[in-house]
Design a protein around this motif. Structure first.
Motif: not given
Length: 320
Positions: A199-218
């Motif tokens: 699972c991603g951490l943020n809603p929508h797995a960060g939405e390409g960085g719009h809803l959080g950067i942890e999914d893409d960066n970590v």
């Protein structure tokens, strides 16, 4: 005789003792021994009108008998009223069970529920079974996995405030958790090449960085590294789709935090969900519920989760 499972009765003022009494009525070929206070178990049998015979030192449970390794409590327990004075005996029972698993006296450990607060009230720092068993066995990274049939949900973080999760789930820690999860699926569940949804951490797995950067960066870089080692990992996935058929088959789903994963599995399998600790040198399963102090002594506690934990422990023993 088959090496028995060790079953700890848990908090004596809770439902654990009466759940253990119901094991004596179960028609099963499993060898089981309960670790707890024999006098207290006899008293609970009287409280709920059970005619189970407490067999101290007996070889195994069944046919109306409950085999018990007696660990004396400091004070008699009343249903619904935990006593800090009994905390030391509860932990001694766990130590006995772990030692027995390590020297092959017992094949695996199945734990009944404990009341964490009363152990801490006794002046003994205690955050839960998982951490205590990891300390006893020298396990560097225990991983919590809950199962309900074929659905398996592991946690990257466990009992943390939500505001702390993003800082806790680093790439290094996530890789370590997935390695333990992967190895556990192979060695104790017999899955040769496990597939894991992450699972991603943020809603929508960060939405390409719009809803959080942890999914893409970590999370994504950590998964890329592990895929290069041959692991079958799918993610980071939006948590609201990771558990759906649209995500495809998974042998386990890794949730980033407690309430991202546990509501799903408890809804899917409440009453038969089993808590498994991966990363230990012993097999440990547990019920998925607490001490239920409000119904202790009524005889109405549902043994379904305990029975499921015993069945799963036996399956895991077979895979090892």
């Amino acid at each position: 005789m088959t090496t028995p499972l060790a079953i700890t009765a848990g908090e004596p003022a809770g439902v654990g003792p009466e759940l253990c009494l119901k094991l004596a009525e179960r028609e099963t070929a499993e060898a089981m021994i309960v670790i707890g206070d024999a006098d207290q178990l006899e008293q609970r049998a009287r409280d709920i009108g059970s005619d189970v015979q407490i067999d101290v030192g007996g070889p195994t449970t069944g046919n109306g008998k409950l085999a018990v390794v007696h660990i004396a409590q400091a004070e008699p327990a009343t249903p619904g009223t935990p006593l800090p004075a009994n905390a030391a005996a509860l932990l001694e029972g766990l130590r006995h069970a772990v030692k027995g698993c390590q020297n092959d006296t017992y094949s695996a450990l199945v734990t009944g529920p404990l009341q964490k607060s009363v152990i801490n009230d006794a002046g003994i720092p205690f955050s839960g079974h998982t951490e205590f068993l990891a300390e006893l066995t020298g396990a560097p990274l225990p991983v919590m996995l809950l199962t309900a049939g074929e659905l398996r949900v592991a946690l990257a973080s466990t009992h943390l405030p939500l505001r702390d999760v993003a800082d806790y789930v680093t790439a290094e820690r996530l890789q370590a958790v997935i390695e333990v999860l992967h190895q556990g699926l192979v060695s104790t569940f017999g899955i040769a090449e496990p597939s894991i949804h992450v699972c991603g951490l943020n809603p929508h797995a960060g939405e390409g960085g719009h809803l959080g950067i942890e999914d893409d960066n970590v999370i994504a870089p950590a998964l890329k590294t592990l895929r290069q080692r041959g692991m079958h990992l799918n993610g980071p996935l939006p948590a609201d789709t990771a558990f759906t058929p649209a995500a495809g088959h998974a042998d386990a789903v890794l949730a980033m935090y407690h309430d991202q994963g546990l509501p799903v599995i408890k809804h899917a399998g409440f009453g038969r969900t089993v808590n498994v600790t991966l990363g230990l040198p012993i097999i440990r399963t547990s019920v998925d519920h607490g001490t239920a102090l409000d119904i202790a002594g009524s005889g109405n506690a549902d043994p379904g989760s305990l029975f499921a934990a015993i069945d799963l422990a036996q399956q895991m023993v077979g895979h090892r």
